[in-house]
Design a protein around this motif. Structure first.
Motif, PDB file in Angstrom:
ATOM      1  N   LYS A 191       2.758   4.645 -11.997  1.00 61.28           N
ATOM      2  CA  LYS A 191       3.176   3.532 -13.496  1.00 61.28           C
ATOM      3  C   LYS A 191       2.318   2.417 -13.366  1.00 61.28           C
ATOM      4  O   LYS A 191       2.884   2.046 -14.442  1.00 61.28           O
ATOM      5  CB  LYS A 191       3.945   4.262 -14.090  1.00 61.28           C
ATOM      6  N   ARG A 192       2.334   1.467 -12.454  1.00 57.81           N
ATOM      7  CA  ARG A 192       2.325   0.115 -12.293  1.00 57.81           C
ATOM      8  C   ARG A 192       1.440  -0.169 -12.429  1.00 57.81           C
ATOM      9  O   ARG A 192       0.238   0.169 -12.751  1.00 57.81           O
ATOM     10  CB  ARG A 192       2.456  -0.392 -11.023  1.00 57.81           C
ATOM     11  N   SER A 193       0.968  -1.419 -13.368  1.00 54.53           N
ATOM     12  CA  SER A 193      -0.211  -1.946 -13.943  1.00 54.53           C
ATOM     13  C   SER A 193      -0.950  -2.420 -13.455  1.00 54.53           C
ATOM     14  O   SER A 193      -1.257  -2.320 -11.630  1.00 54.53           O
ATOM     15  CB  SER A 193       0.376  -3.263 -14.878  1.00 54.53           C
ATOM     16  N   LYS A 194      -2.667  -2.288 -13.225  1.00 52.73           N
ATOM     17  CA  LYS A 194      -3.653  -2.138 -12.904  1.00 52.73           C
ATOM     18  C   LYS A 194      -3.521  -3.544 -12.102  1.00 52.73           C
ATOM     19  O   LYS A 194      -4.342  -3.834 -10.812  1.00 52.73           O
ATOM     20  CB  LYS A 194      -5.372  -1.734 -13.335  1.00 52.73           C
ATOM     21  N   ASP A 195      -3.570  -4.749 -13.411  1.00 53.31           N
ATOM     22  CA  ASP A 195      -3.352  -6.022 -12.369  1.00 53.31           C
ATOM     23  C   ASP A 195      -2.358  -5.890 -11.652  1.00 53.31           C
ATOM     24  O   ASP A 195      -3.257  -7.160 -10.823  1.00 53.31           O
ATOM     25  CB  ASP A 195      -3.334  -7.037 -13.850  1.00 53.31           C
ATOM     26  N   PHE A 196      -1.322  -5.562 -11.286  1.00 58.19           N
ATOM     27  CA  PHE A 196      -0.393  -5.419 -10.621  1.00 58.19           C
ATOM     28  C   PHE A 196      -0.855  -4.705  -9.058  1.00 58.19           C
ATOM     29  O   PHE A 196      -0.605  -6.017  -7.971  1.00 58.19           O
ATOM     30  CB  PHE A 196       1.200  -5.219 -10.614  1.00 58.19           C
ATOM     31  N   LEU A 197      -1.655  -3.995  -9.780  1.00 53.39           N
ATOM     32  CA  LEU A 197      -1.947  -3.082  -8.279  1.00 53.39           C
ATOM     33  C   LEU A 197      -3.428  -3.655  -7.528  1.00 53.39           C
ATOM     34  O   LEU A 197      -2.980  -3.973  -5.984  1.00 53.39           O
ATOM     35  CB  LEU A 197      -1.807  -1.475  -8.171  1.00 53.39           C
ATOM     36  N   GLU A 198      -4.012  -4.101  -8.469  1.00 51.80           N
ATOM     37  CA  GLU A 198      -4.543  -4.698  -7.260  1.00 51.80           C
ATOM     38  C   GLU A 198      -5.142  -5.859  -6.829  1.00 51.80           C
ATOM     39  O   GLU A 198      -5.303  -6.319  -5.692  1.00 51.80           O
ATOM     40  CB  GLU A 198      -6.344  -5.138  -8.387  1.00 51.80           C
ATOM     41  N   ASN A 199      -4.318  -6.531  -7.685  1.00 45.88           N
ATOM     42  CA  ASN A 199      -3.215  -7.935  -6.537  1.00 45.88           C
ATOM     43  C   ASN A 199      -3.022  -7.675  -5.194  1.00 45.88           C
ATOM     44  O   ASN A 199      -2.726  -8.143  -4.571  1.00 45.88           O
ATOM     45  CB  ASN A 199      -2.543  -9.178  -7.425  1.00 45.88           C
ATOM     46  N   GLU A 200      -1.329  -6.717  -5.596  1.00 42.95           N
ATOM     47  CA  GLU A 200      -1.062  -6.452  -4.680  1.00 42.95           C
ATOM     48  C   GLU A 200      -0.850  -4.988  -3.478  1.00 42.95           C
ATOM     49  O   GLU A 200      -0.440  -4.179  -2.649  1.00 42.95           O
ATOM     50  CB  GLU A 200       0.781  -5.804  -4.720  1.00 42.95           C
ATOM     51  N   ALA A 201      -2.241  -4.145  -3.026  1.00 39.30           N
ATOM     52  CA  ALA A 201      -3.020  -3.531  -3.104  1.00 39.30           C
ATOM     53  C   ALA A 201      -3.166  -3.773  -1.535  1.00 39.30           C
ATOM     54  O   ALA A 201      -2.194  -2.450  -0.605  1.00 39.30           O
ATOM     55  CB  ALA A 201      -3.496  -2.822  -3.034  1.00 39.30           C
ATOM     56  N   ARG A 202      -3.025  -4.297  -1.120  1.00 42.84           N
ATOM     57  CA  ARG A 202      -3.579  -4.668   0.373  1.00 42.84           C
ATOM     58  C   ARG A 202      -1.925  -5.000   0.616  1.00 42.84           C
ATOM     59  O   ARG A 202      -1.501  -4.640   1.733  1.00 42.84           O
ATOM     60  CB  ARG A 202      -4.241  -5.818   1.076  1.00 42.84           C
ATOM     61  N   LEU A 203      -1.003  -5.819   0.369  1.00 39.34           N
ATOM     62  CA  LEU A 203       0.205  -6.134   1.081  1.00 39.34           C
ATOM     63  C   LEU A 203       1.534  -4.616   0.325  1.00 39.34           C
ATOM     64  O   LEU A 203       1.947  -4.868   1.721  1.00 39.34           O
ATOM     65  CB  LEU A 203       0.732  -7.418   0.089  1.00 39.34           C
ATOM     66  N   ILE A 204       0.951  -4.303  -0.231  1.00 39.63           N
ATOM     67  CA  ILE A 204       1.459  -3.060  -0.543  1.00 39.63           C
ATOM     68  C   ILE A 204       0.914  -1.603   0.844  1.00 39.63           C
ATOM     69  O   ILE A 204       1.974  -1.529   1.657  1.00 39.63           O
ATOM     70  CB  ILE A 204       1.408  -1.676  -1.578  1.00 39.63           C
ATOM     71  N   PHE A 205       0.147  -1.871   1.818  1.00 38.75           N
ATOM     72  CA  PHE A 205      -0.434  -0.858   2.767  1.00 38.75           C
ATOM     73  C   PHE A 205       0.558  -1.468   3.878  1.00 38.75           C
ATOM     74  O   PHE A 205       1.032  -0.989   4.953  1.00 38.75           O
ATOM     75  CB  PHE A 205      -1.632  -0.672   3.057  1.00 38.75           C
ATOM     76  N   LEU A 206       0.489  -3.253   3.809  1.00 38.80           N
ATOM     77  CA  LEU A 206       0.781  -3.740   4.591  1.00 38.80           C
ATOM     78  C   LEU A 206       2.177  -3.816   5.417  1.00 38.80           C
ATOM     79  O   LEU A 206       3.107  -3.921   6.379  1.00 38.80           O
ATOM     80  CB  LEU A 206      -0.047  -5.168   4.958  1.00 38.80           C
ATOM     81  N   SER A 207       2.651  -3.939   4.132  1.00 41.63           N
ATOM     82  CA  SER A 207       4.312  -3.685   4.304  1.00 41.63           C
ATOM     83  C   SER A 207       4.286  -1.821   5.066  1.00 41.63           C
ATOM     84  O   SER A 207       5.918  -2.250   5.150  1.00 41.63           O
ATOM     85  CB  SER A 207       4.635  -3.658   2.951  1.00 41.63           C
ATOM     86  N   TYR A 208       3.785  -1.456   4.922  1.00 38.62           N
ATOM     87  CA  TYR A 208       4.201   0.421   5.060  1.00 38.62           C
ATOM     88  C   TYR A 208       3.852  -0.346   6.057  1.00 38.62           C
ATOM     89  O   TYR A 208       4.749   0.574   7.547  1.00 38.62           O
ATOM     90  CB  TYR A 208       3.066   1.321   4.331  1.00 38.62           C
ATOM     91  N   LEU A 209       3.259   0.110   6.933  1.00 38.69           N
ATOM     92  CA  LEU A 209       2.432  -0.314   8.174  1.00 38.69           C
ATOM     93  C   LEU A 209       3.080  -1.165   9.209  1.00 38.69           C
ATOM     94  O   LEU A 209       3.335  -0.823  10.387  1.00 38.69           O
ATOM     95  CB  LEU A 209       0.575  -1.049   7.901  1.00 38.69           C
ATOM     96  N   LYS A 210       3.324  -2.128   8.885  1.00 38.09           N
ATOM     97  CA  LYS A 210       4.194  -3.115   9.557  1.00 38.09           C
ATOM     98  C   LYS A 210       5.889  -3.002  10.444  1.00 38.09           C
ATOM     99  O   LYS A 210       5.699  -2.621  11.199  1.00 38.09           O
ATOM    100  CB  LYS A 210       4.970  -4.767   9.336  1.00 38.09           C
ATOM    101  N   PRO A 211       6.579  -1.781   9.864  1.00 35.04           N
ATOM    102  CA  PRO A 211       8.158  -1.554   9.712  1.00 35.04           C
ATOM    103  C   PRO A 211       7.260  -0.286  10.840  1.00 35.04           C
ATOM    104  O   PRO A 211       8.299   0.140  11.816  1.00 35.04           O
ATOM    105  CB  PRO A 211       8.286  -0.951   8.786  1.00 35.04           C
ATOM    106  N   VAL A 212       6.429   0.481  10.342  1.00 31.22           N
ATOM    107  CA  VAL A 212       5.637   0.961  12.126  1.00 31.22           C
ATOM    108  C   VAL A 212       5.231   0.935  12.889  1.00 31.22           C
ATOM    109  O   VAL A 212       6.158   1.503  14.317  1.00 31.22           O
ATOM    110  CB  VAL A 212       4.605   2.160  11.124  1.00 31.22           C
ATOM    111  N   ILE A 213       4.450   0.177  13.188  1.00 28.19           N
ATOM    112  CA  ILE A 213       4.076  -0.451  14.787  1.00 28.19           C
ATOM    113  C   ILE A 213       5.192  -1.755  15.388  1.00 28.19           C
ATOM    114  O   ILE A 213       5.083  -2.048  16.041  1.00 28.19           O
ATOM    115  CB  ILE A 213       2.327  -1.194  14.155  1.00 28.19           C
ATOM    116  N   ASN A 214       6.026  -2.035  14.316  1.00 28.74           N
ATOM    117  CA  ASN A 214       6.766  -3.368  14.806  1.00 28.74           C
ATOM    118  C   ASN A 214       7.617  -2.654  15.785  1.00 28.74           C
ATOM    119  O   ASN A 214       8.206  -1.251  16.221  1.00 28.74           O
ATOM    120  CB  ASN A 214       7.824  -3.896  13.758  1.00 28.74           C
ATOM    121  N   GLY A 215       7.860  -3.510  17.061  1.00 29.03           N
ATOM    122  CA  GLY A 215       8.397  -3.586  17.736  1.00 29.03           C
ATOM    123  C   GLY A 215       7.281  -3.011  19.265  1.00 29.03           C
ATOM    124  O   GLY A 215       7.747  -3.247  20.642  1.00 29.03           O
ATOM    125  N   ASP A 216       6.001  -2.687  18.504  1.00 27.39           N
ATOM    126  CA  ASP A 216       5.425  -1.112  19.809  1.00 27.39           C
ATOM    127  C   ASP A 216       3.947  -2.388  19.502  1.00 27.39           C
ATOM    128  O   ASP A 216       3.096  -1.987  21.004  1.00 27.39           O
ATOM    129  CB  ASP A 216       4.919   0.053  20.195  1.00 27.39           C
TER     130      ASP A 216
END
Length: 527
Positions: free
Chosen positions: A412-437
């Motif tokens: 439900k977030r705005s289009k402008d927010f998501l376009e600006n933050e999309a890559r950071l959102i995915f990297l924020s999901y990826l980082k704790p998964v691979i962190n340490g390994d």
């Protein structure tokens, strides 16, 4: 036996070093022998002091080289007398070390006139250079340590005026003056009195442009590693390692030496490797890069500090690293100029790029860490053990779970927010998964506003994920083709494509599918 060195100056007979003799000869022929004054302004730990040492060694039998540093000279900048007296004392110490004529040294160190200290110093330099049996080269390292002080501008103005008078045949002074520091003293802005502004606002405008490349090439790194390999009786391919280390560092001297140092002195003792032979492998290199990316060192601490201190520069870095904006490279832009001074920015095809993968990943990690309290970061941390095994990542499941959480949290977030933050959102999901390994980096060669290739190193396996903004089916097909090209480059058979779609009517587009393109398998998610 020699070792890799990342502390202070490198010494040829003690440390493994890139051969800089050609660069030194280029500096001597283009600058020193032509009586040039110039500045070596490069980022921290970029080999400036080591280069000054090499130049001094090259010139010591032909000239008197007075090599000093303003690293700890803050007390000199209380008054013109303190500065002139401090300069005399620092250079006098160097005279003792280079067997300077005693009579000249005694005259040089006689008490200064406190009422006219700079005028006295002016006369004293003339006298010294006139009477010396050899021409004199002056080197000042860490020149910008007191660059916000008016007195250093006045001091440089004195050297400049003597240079100009010498050119007119009206004075005698140092043959060449070399200044070294992070910032270019020609561009420093300071608060100075109105009556001296016109004269000293650009005290170093006589300096010749110094464009000698001080980063290391892949071949130079390989040549250094060849010497190391022979000394230790190892059999790794130094040319492959030279190319790989260059790809990670873009030849940044400290980063090059630090990766080699980690391989040679740290991870070779880990149970996973155990010997120097075992560590000089692709797996060992990835492990060394991971250690470098996660450790605290003076370079990384300086990077984090400067990002926190300069909000505008941090915003520009965010635009480049996260939003993947193509910012025109204009060196007259003060922020770009600052990023170049710090060693973070480089020019590529007229655009501003982060200078190397190590810095980009470090910056990206900092920006992600600032999102560590976000819901998507927390959920990834909770699920990380089901998304990977001891040796592999379940990238299909990672993409699937990300798509689910993304819809739940950001639907439900705005289009402008998501376009600006999309890559950071995915990297924020990826980082704790691979962190340490494992570790990851964003491929700069493909960086633009529509797509980003993320290369993940997890143990001995690499994964390529393309993250892009949906701009229609034709862009999607082009993205698949480009991803296939990267899979071919990395000799991989499967890749992952995540497209962020912001169309109002996107329900028929959203979903996950597996397709085959050019003999490669692509797991594609539209979220």
């Amino acid at each position: 036996m020699k070792s890799f060195n990342t502390n202070a100056i490198c010494v040829p007979n003690r440390h493994y070093m890139v051969d800089t003799s050609r660069k030194v000869e280029q500096i001597v022929s283009q600058f020193i022998e032509k009586d040039k004054y110039f500045t070596i302004n490069r980022a921290r730990q970029y080999g400036k002091s080591t280069m000054l040492t090499a130049i001094r060694e090259r010139l010591k039998n032909e000239y008197y080289v007075l090599s000093i540093s303003f690293e700890w000279a803050e007390t000199f900048f209380k008054s013109d007398y303190y500065l002139a007296d401090g300069f005399v004392k620092l250079t006098a110490k160097q005279m003792e070390l280079i067997d300077f004529p005693e009579e000249l040294r005694e005259r040089w160190t006689r008490p200064l006139d406190k009422e006219r200290a700079f005028l006295d110093l002016d006369d004293r330099i003339t006298e010294l250079c006139q009477d010396s049996p050899r021409e004199i080269i002056l080197m000042i390292d860490e020149i910008d340590k007191a660059a916000d002080n008016e007195l250093i501008m006045l001091f440089l103005g004195l050297l400049r005026d003597k240079y100009i008078r010498r050119s007119a045949g009206m004075d005698c002074t140092f043959k060449s003056v070399i200044l070294a520091g992070v910032y270019d003293v020609k561009n420093l802005k300071i608060k100075i009195r109105d009556e001296v502004e016109h004269r000293f606002n650009s005290p170093w405008n006589i300096a010749a442009n110094f464009k000698i490349e001080m980063s290391f090439s892949a071949q130079e790194i390989a040549d250094m590693l060849l010497e190391y390999r022979k000394d230790h009786g190892l059999s790794f391919d130094q040319n492959w390692f030279g190319g790989q280390i260059y790809d990670y560092t873009s030849g940044y001297p400290y980063l090059v030496s630090r990766i080699c140092e980690i391989l040679d002195t740290e991870i070779c003792y880990e149970d996973e490797f155990g010997t120097k032979e075992a560590v000089w492998t692709q797996r060992g290199l990835r492990r060394a890069v991971k250690v470098l990316q996660e450790e605290e060192n003076t370079l990384s601490e300086d990077l984090v500090k400067k990002l926190d201190e300069n909000a505008d520069l941090k915003k520009m870095v965010y635009r480049i690293v996260i939003k993947r904006e193509m910012i025109p490279f204009t060196i007259d832009d003060s922020l770009i100029q600052l990023g170049v001074s710090f060693g973070w920015f480089r020019e590529s095809d007229g655009k501003v790029m982060i200078s190397n993968r190590i810095f980009e990943t470090r910056i990206c990690n900092k920006l992600i860490q600032e999102q560590s309290q976000s819901e998507i970061f927390r959920l990834a941390g909770m699920e990380r053990f089901r998304l990977k095994s001891a040796e592999t990542l379940n990238m299909d499941l990672i993409v699937e779970r990300f798509a689910i959480h993304y819809k739940e949290i950001y639907g439900k977030r705005s289009k402008d927010f998501l376009e600006n933050e999309a890559r950071l959102i995915f990297l924020s999901y990826l980082k704790p998964v691979i962190n340490g390994d494992g570790n990851y980096y964003q491929e700069s060669e493909t960086a633009d506003s529509t797509r980003t290739d993320i290369i993940i190193d997890y143990h001995s396996i690499q994964y390529v994920v393309e993250v892009k903004i949906w701009h229609g089916e034709s862009y999607e097909e082009a993205g698949r083709e480009q991803l296939c090209g990267y899979l071919e480059r990395y000799n991989l058979s499967k890749g992952w494509l995540i497209s962020f779609c912001f169309n109002k009517n996107k329900d028929n587009l959203v979903g996950i599918k597996t397709i085959e393109v050019n003999g490669k398998v692509i797991c594609e998610a539209v979220v």
